[in-house]
Enzyme design. Structure first.
Site, PDB file in Angstrom:
ATOM      1  N   GLU A   1       0.798  -1.235   0.000  1.00 53.89           N
ATOM      2  CA  GLU A   1       0.000   0.000   0.000  1.00 53.89           C
ATOM      3  C   GLU A   1       0.828   1.283   0.000  1.00 53.89           C
ATOM      4  O   GLU A   1       0.587   2.195   0.793  1.00 53.89           O
ATOM      5  CB  GLU A   1      -0.977  -0.031   1.187  1.00 53.89           C
TER       6      GLU A   1
ATOM      7  N   GLU B   1      -6.398 -10.649  -1.377  1.00 52.40           N
ATOM      8  CA  GLU B   1      -7.191 -10.432  -0.143  1.00 52.40           C
ATOM      9  C   GLU B   1      -8.682 -10.326  -0.458  1.00 52.40           C
ATOM     10  O   GLU B   1      -9.389  -9.483   0.086  1.00 52.40           O
ATOM     11  CB  GLU B   1      -6.735  -9.150   0.569  1.00 52.40           C
TER      12      GLU B   1
HETATM   13  O1  9MR Z   1      -7.572  -8.050   8.625  1.00 53.90           O
HETATM   14  C1  9MR Z   1      -6.514  -7.343   9.224  1.00 53.90           C
HETATM   15  C2  9MR Z   1      -6.938  -6.835  10.607  1.00 53.90           C
HETATM   16  O2  9MR Z   1      -7.162  -7.939  11.465  1.00 53.90           O
HETATM   17  C3  9MR Z   1      -5.857  -5.929  11.175  1.00 53.90           C
HETATM   18  O3  9MR Z   1      -6.319  -5.352  12.387  1.00 53.90           O
HETATM   19  C4  9MR Z   1      -5.504  -4.832  10.184  1.00 53.90           C
HETATM   20  C5  9MR Z   1      -4.354  -3.972  10.667  1.00 53.90           C
HETATM   21  O4  9MR Z   1      -3.162  -4.706  10.735  1.00 53.90           O
HETATM   22  O5  9MR Z   1      -5.141  -5.405   8.931  1.00 53.90           O
HETATM   23  C6  9MR Z   1      -6.146  -6.175   8.343  1.00 53.90           C
HETATM   24  O6  9MR Z   1      -5.676  -6.679   7.118  1.00 53.90           O
HETATM   25  C7  9MR Z   1      -5.387  -5.717   6.116  1.00 53.90           C
HETATM   26  C8  9MR Z   1      -4.178  -6.211   5.339  1.00 53.90           C
HETATM   27  O7  9MR Z   1      -3.112  -6.469   6.211  1.00 53.90           O
HETATM   28  C9  9MR Z   1      -3.767  -5.212   4.268  1.00 53.90           C
HETATM   29  N1  9MR Z   1      -4.878  -4.886   3.405  1.00 53.90           N
HETATM   30  C10 9MR Z   1      -6.124  -4.504   4.070  1.00 53.90           C
HETATM   31  C11 9MR Z   1      -6.524  -5.569   5.097  1.00 53.90           C
HETATM   32  C12 9MR Z   1      -7.865  -5.227   5.746  1.00 53.90           C
HETATM   33  O8  9MR Z   1      -7.766  -4.031   6.450  1.00 53.90           O
END
Ligand code: 9MR
Length: 400
Positions: free
Chosen positions: A187, A303
Site C-alpha cells: 500500500e 485479499e
Molecule cells: O484483517 C486485518 C486486521 O485484522 C488488522 O487489524 C488490520 C491492521 O493490521 O489489517 C487487516 O488486514 C489488512 C491487510 O493487512 C492489508 N490490506 C487490508 C486488510 C484489511 O484491512
C-alpha cells in the site's frame, strides 16, 4: 435444489476470543467460544454440505479444482483461531493450497521491542502450512500501518534505512526458501496525499524518501533468493476515476522500480470488493493485469472479500446471492489472464472477517456482513453460494 446456507442467530453466551466486541450488536453467531476446550469435541473434518449432496471435499474441494488448472487458492489465517479451533485448520488444509497470515507476520506482531523479534505465531503458521503441504505467502515486510508502538519514538532519518533492512533480512532470512511470495511493500500509493508520484506520505517515505520501496525489494532479494517478490495494494479493481488514477500510479512506481533494477516479480491486487457496481468492475483491472504481464509481472488476487453493507435487502439468501455474483464476475474476468496465478480470500468464514468491525458496517450496523466463501456455526463450516461461484470460476479459468 436446496443449498445449505449458514443462517445467523443471536447467541449471547458464546463469544469469540478474536471477534470479541465486533458483533456485540449484530444478529450473528460467533466463531468460537472463550474456552478453547470447547473445540476439543469431535467435529466433522469435512466441510458440511449435507443438504444438497454436492461434493465439497476431496475432488470437490476448491484445492482440487484450482490444482486442475495449476492455480493457487487460499485464505488469510487468524492464528488465534488456528490454535483454538481444530475444525478451522482442518477446513483450511482441506480446501486450500496456499495460506497467508492475516496479522502474524506484520511488524507489530513480530517486533515487541526495537531490538527483539517474536516469531512464535509466524513459525506456527509456517509449520502448519508445511505439515499440510500448503504454500505460504508472507504478508508483509514494509507497511505504513501496524507498526509497533515503539516505532514512532525510535525510528529516525538516521536509522530508518538500517531498521528496515535489518527487519527484512531477519524476517525473510528466517523463512528463506519456504515462502512462496512476499508482500515486500504494502500500500505505498495513496493519491490523496497529493504528491505528483502518487506515493503515500507514510512514515517510511518521510524517514527514508521514495527510494524506501527499492531498498525493501533489494533487502528481500538478499535474504531470500527464491520467494516471489510482490508489491501489494488495494483500490485497483474498479473503473472509477480514483482507481484509474491509482492503477496508473502503481504502474509508474513499477516502471521506476524496474528502471532501477529492483527485483520485483509480481503485483498483489488485494480485491476488497463490494456488492453492486459490477458494471465498473472488470475491464480496467483486466487491462492492468495485461500491462503488468507485459512488464514480466505475475498477478495475485491476495485479499478478496465482498463488502455487502451497501445492500438494502435484509434477506440473507439474497445477500449471499449478490456476494456470489461479485465473486463469479470478478474471478471469471481476472482468471482469463494466465499471469494470474493465485486467488486468496481475506479470511475463512464470514463471522471471522475484519469486515465485521463496526466501522466497516456504517450503513447497517445491526447487520453482519457475509463477505466470504464459508459460514461457521459452533465450529462447523458450511459452503455458501460464493464458494460454488468461486469453484466454477476456477473451472472456467483459461489455462494451457
Ligand atoms: O484483517 C486485518 C486486521 O485484522 C488488522 O487489524 C488490520 C491492521 O493490521 O489489517 C487487516 O488486514 C489488512 C491487510 O493487512 C492489508 N490490506 C487490508 C486488510 C484489511 O484491512
Amino acid at each position: 435444489m436446496t443449498k445449505r446456507i449458514w443462517q445467523g442467530r443471536v447467541d449471547s453466551t458464546r463469544r469469540s476470543v478474536v471477534m470479541q466486541g465486533f458483533l456485540a450488536s449484530a444478529g450473528a453467531v460467533l466463531a468460537s467460544a472463550p474456552a478453547a476446550r470447547a473445540f476439543d469435541l469431535p467435529r466433522p473434518a469435512k466441510l458440511r454440505d449435507a443438504d444438497n449432496g454436492i461434493e465439497t471435499s476431496g475432488r470437490g474441494s476448491l484445492r482440487a479444482h484450482a490444482e486442475a488448472r495449476g492455480l493457487l487458492i487460499g485464505c488469510a489465517v487468524n492464528m488465534s483461531l488456528l490454535e483454538q479451533q481444530p475444525s478451522y485448520g482442518r477446513v483450511i488444509a482441506e480446501q486450500f493450497n496456499v495460506v497467508v497470515g492475516e496479522n502474524c507476520m506484520k511488524w507489530a506482531a513480530l517486533r515487541p521491542t526495537s531490538t527483539t523479534f517474536d516469531f512464535k505465531q509466524a513459525d506456527a503458521l509456517v509449520a502448519f502450512a508445511e505439515e499440510h503441504k500448503l504454500k505460504v505467502r508472507g504478508h508483509n515486510l514494509c507497511w505504513h500501518e501496524n507498526l509497533p508502538k515503539w516505532f514512532a519514538a525510535t525510528a529516525t532519518k538516521e536509522n530508518a534505512r538500517q531498521l528496515l533492512t535489518d527487519h527484512i533480512h531477519t524476517v525473510a532470512g528466517r523463512y528463506k526458501g519456504r515462502i512462496h511470495s512476499w508482500d515486500v511493500v504494502n500500500e505505498a500509493i495513496w493519491i490523496k496525499d497529493g504528491r505528483s508520484d502518487g506515493m503515500r506520505v507514510s512514515p517510511w517515505l518521510e524517514l527514508i524518501g521514495p527510494e524506501y520501496v527499492e531498498i525493501a525489494f533489494r533487502a528481500a532479494r538478499d535474504a531470500d533468493p527464491t520467494a516471489i517478490l510482490t508489491y501489494n495494494d488495494y483500490g485497483l479493481e474498479y473503473d472509477t476515476p480514483d482507481e484509474l488514477a491509482k492503477r496508473a500510479a502503481v504502474l509508474s512506481l513499477i516502471e521506476r522500480l524496474q528502471a532501477a533494477g529492483a527485483p520485483l516479480q509480481a503485483v498483489g491486487i488485494q480485491s476488497h470488493l463490494r456488492t453492486g457496481d459490477i458494471a465498473s468492475l472488470g475491464d480496467g483491472v483486466h487491462d492492468f493485469i495485461k500491462k503488468l504481464h507485459k512488464r514480466r509481472l505475475d498477478s495475485f488476487i491476495t485479499e478478496m472479500d465482498v463488502n455487502d453493507d451497501g445492500l438494502s435487502e435484509e434477506d440473507v439468501t439474497q445477500q449471499d446471492r449478490d456476494v456470489a455474483t461479485v465473486y463469479k464476475h470478478y474471478l471469471q474476468e481476472v482468471l482469463k489472464e494466465q499471469s494470474v496465478k493465485a486467488v486468496l480470500t481475506w479470511g475463512l468464514a464470514d463471522q471471522q472477517s475484519w469486515l465485521q468491525a463496526e466501522k466497516e458496517r456504517p450503513k447497517h450496523p445491526e447487520r453482519a456482513q457475509r463477505p466470504l466463501l464459508l459460514g461457521v456455526s459452533d465450529g462447523v463450516y458450511s459452503p455458501k453460494p460464493a464458494f460454488y461461484a468461486t469453484r466454477s470460476a476456477l473451472d472456467e479459468a483459461k489455462r494451457r
